[in-house]
Design an enzyme around this catalytic site. Structure first.
Site, PDB file in Angstrom:
ATOM      1  N   CYS A   1       0.822  -1.210   0.000  1.00 29.96           N
ATOM      2  CA  CYS A   1       0.000   0.000   0.000  1.00 29.96           C
ATOM      3  C   CYS A   1       0.861   1.268   0.000  1.00 29.96           C
ATOM      4  O   CYS A   1       0.383   2.343  -0.373  1.00 29.96           O
ATOM      5  CB  CYS A   1      -0.923   0.017   1.215  1.00 29.96           C
ATOM      6  SG  CYS A   1      -2.038  -1.400   1.298  1.00 29.96           S
TER       7      CYS A   1
ATOM      8  N   ASN B   1      -3.090  -9.010   7.131  1.00 23.52           N
ATOM      9  CA  ASN B   1      -2.425  -9.219   8.414  1.00 23.52           C
ATOM     10  C   ASN B   1      -3.344  -9.903   9.421  1.00 23.52           C
ATOM     11  O   ASN B   1      -2.903 -10.759  10.196  1.00 23.52           O
ATOM     12  CB  ASN B   1      -1.919  -7.881   8.966  1.00 23.52           C
ATOM     13  CG  ASN B   1      -0.600  -7.466   8.330  1.00 23.52           C
ATOM     14  OD1 ASN B   1       0.450  -7.986   8.666  1.00 23.52           O
ATOM     15  ND2 ASN B   1      -0.662  -6.539   7.384  1.00 23.52           N
TER      16      ASN B   1
END
Length: 464
Positions: free
Chosen positions: A54, A318
Site C-alpha cells: 500500500c 495481516n
C-alpha cells in the site's frame, strides 16, 4: 520388556507467499510452537518479504524516502526466528493428495519437492493486464509488489520524456496519478467508467474528478483502451482508445487486481465468483482440514450484504495471517468478515467509503434511502475548517445503516471509521444519532458530519 520412547518428528508448515498474510501466519505459528514442534518453510518468488504494498505509490511519488522503509521484516529477521524463508523461489504446483509442493529457483531453474503437514496459501493478487497489443511493452507497469515499484522507478529514471498515462482510476490509479504529478510528469488518466473511483457512487466520484483536474491531471472518462503503441525501439509511445491517441513515455496500470489463484485452481481447490479461494471462518480452505489461505488471494464475507467479495487490503491480510497462524499453531481463532472500509487521497483531497454503494444494495435486493449532506471538518468559525461531503445509505423501514462515502479535505477520511464500527455493530441510523462522539471546535462541529447525515437518513426512513 521395555521400549525407549522416540520423539515424533516436528510437523512441517509450508507457506506459499512471503508478504503480509503468509509471514504473519508463519510468525504467529512460531510464537505458539517452537522449532522442535513445528518446522516452518516459506517460499517467496520476489526479492522482498513482509513489506507494505500500500505504500508503493508514496515511495514512487517521493513521500517515502526509500524502499527499505516499506519493509517491516527482512528475510534475515524471519530466519533468526527459525522460519526457513526461501527467497526467489516460486511454487509451481500443489499436490494435495501427496501433501507436497513443487518449487523452482527463479534464478537457476532448479526444482524440488517439499512435503507439508500443514499448508498456507498466501499468493496475493496480480494487477489486471488486459490482453491487447502492446500491453507487455517496456515502459508499461503494473504496481503490486516492491519489485514492480523498483521497475517503475528504474523506468522513470531512464526516460527522457515526461508524459505519463495511467490506465484506470481506482485506488491505485488515483494514487499513482498523484505520485507521477509529484515527479513532475504530465499525467493523463484513462478511465472506462463514468467517473473515477468506481468504489464510490458516481455522484461522489464526480467530486474526485473535479479535484484531480484542479491538480492538473487530465481526466478522461468513458475511455476504453484498445491498444498500446510502441516506437522503433520497442518501448511504449502512446495509448490508444476508441476515440483518441495519448502520447506516453511511461504507462501505469491502475485497473485493479485479481486474486492470484492459478496454483489453487490447478490443484482443484474451491474458488468463488471473484476467482478467490473460499475459506471457512477459521481461514481453512473449504473441504481441506490442513490447508489455510489468506490475504489478497481469498474471498471474504461482506457482513452488510451477506455475500462473498474480494478486497485486496493489507489490513485484512495481516488479520488473516494472525488467524491462520493461531490455528496452524494449535490454537483457535476466526475471521468474521469485513464491511468494506477503504480510504485514499489525491493530494489534499481525502476519499473514504465503507459498506454498500447504491448499485451494491440494488444487486442484493435491499430497499434503501440515500442522503447527501455538506458539513465542515471543524466548527465553522474555527480556523482551517474545510468542507466535506457525506453520503449515507440506510435500509427502508428498519433504518439499518448500509453504507457511507466521504469526500473532503483534512479530517474527512478517518471519519469513515465511525460508520465502519456502526456497520459492524448493525446499528440503525437512529441509533447513530445518539453516539457520544468527541467534540471540540478544533476537531468537529457540534454535530459531527457523519451524525448530520445519520439524522437526515433517520428522518427519511422513518415515514417509510
Amino acid at each position: 520388556m521395555s521400549m525407549s520412547r522416540v520423539s515424533p518428528r516436528a510437523e512441517r508448515l509450508v507457506v506459499i507467499g512471503g508478504d503480509a498474510a503468509g509471514m504473519s501466519a508463519a510468525s504467529q505459528a512460531r510464537r505458539l510452537r517452537g522449532p522442535d514442534e513445528l518446522e516452518i518453510v516459506a517460499f517467496e518468488r520476489g526479492h522482498f518479504s513482509s513489506y507494505s504494498a500500500c505504500g508503493i505509490p508514496y515511495w514512487v511519488g517521493g513521500d517515502v524516502a526509500g524502499r527499505d522503509q516499506l519493509i517491516a521484516r527482512t528475510p534475515e529477521e524471519h530466519r533468526e526466528r527459525a522460519i526457513d524463508l526461501r527467497m526467489r523461489t516460486e511454487v509451481t504446483e500443489i499436490d494435495t493428495a501427496g501433501q507436497r509442493v513443487r518449487a523452482r529457483d527463479v534464478d537457476t531453474g532448479a526444482e524440488s519437492w517439499t512435503a507439508y503437514d500443514k499448508l498456507v496459501i498466501a499468493t496475493g493478487a496480480r494487477p489486471v493486464r488486459p490482453e491487447m497489443p502492446g500491453m507487455d511493452a517496456p515502459g508499461v507497469h503494473g504496481v503490486q509488489t516492491l519489485d514492480d515499484g523498483q521497475a517503475l522507478l528504474d523506468t522513470l529514471a531512464g526516460t527522457r520524456g515526461r508524459r505519463a498515462v495511467v490506465v484506470g482510476a481506482g485506488y491505485i490509479g488515483v494514487e499513482m496519478a498523484e505520485a507521477l504529478i509529484n515527479r513532475g510528469y504530465g499525467v493523463t488518466v484513462l478511465n472506462r467508467s463514468k467517473e473515477p473511483m468506481s468504489t464510490l457512487d458516481p455522484d461522489m466520484g464526480r467530486l474526485v474528478h473535479r479535484a484531480m483536474e484542479g491538480l492538473g491531471i487530465t481526466m478522461v472518462n468513458d475511455a476504453e483502451v484498445t491498444k498500446v503503441l510502441t516506437g522503433d525501439d520497442g518501448r511504449v509511445r502512446a495509448v490508444v482508445t476508441a476515440d483518441a491517441e495519448y502520447p506516453a513515455d511511461v504507462v501505469v496500470l491502475g485497473i485493479g487486481v485479481r486474486p492470484e489463484t492459478s496454483l489453487a485452481r490447478a490443484a482443484g481447490l474451491p474458488l468463488g465468483s471473484h476467482h478467490g479461494l473460499l475459506t471457512d471462518l477459521a481461514m481453512r480452505v473449504r473441504g481441506h482440514e490442513n490447508i489455510w489461505a489468506g490475504g489478497d488471494c481469498v474471498e471474504v464475507l461482506d457482513l452488510v450484504s451477506g455475500q462473498e467479495r474480494h478486497i485486496a487490503l493489507g489490513t485484512h491480510a495481516n488479520k488473516h495471517g494472525q488467524v491462520i497462524g493461531t490455528n496452524a499453531g494449535g490454537g483457535y481463532a476466526t475471521f468474521p468478515g469485513v464491511v468494506g472500509t477503504a480510504v485514499s487521497k489525491v493530494c489534499d483531497l481525502e476519499i473514504a467509503r465503507t459498506g454498500l454503494r447504491e448499485k451494491d444494495a440494488h444487486r442484493v435486493g435491499l430497499r434503501f434511502e440515500a442522503v447527501t449532506i455538506e458539513s465542515t471538518s471543524r466548527a465553522g468559525y474555527y480556523p482551517g475548517a474545510s468542507l466535506m461531503t457525506v453520503k449515507m445509505l440506510a435500509e427502508r423501514r428498519t433504518g439499518r445503516l448500509l453504507g457511507v462515502q466521504i469526500v473532503g479535505r483534512e479530517g474527512a477520511a478517518k471519519r469513515v471509521d465511525i460508520a465502519a464500527v456502526a456497520l459492524t455493530a448493525g446499528l440503525t441510523v437512529e441509533q447513530m444519532t445518539a453516539l457520544d462522539l468527541g467534540y471540540a471546535p478544533p476537531f468537529s462541529p457540534v454535530w459531527d458530519p457523519v451524525l448530520v447525515a445519520a439524522r437526515k437518513a433517520a428522518a427519511k426512513v422513518r415515514p417509510a
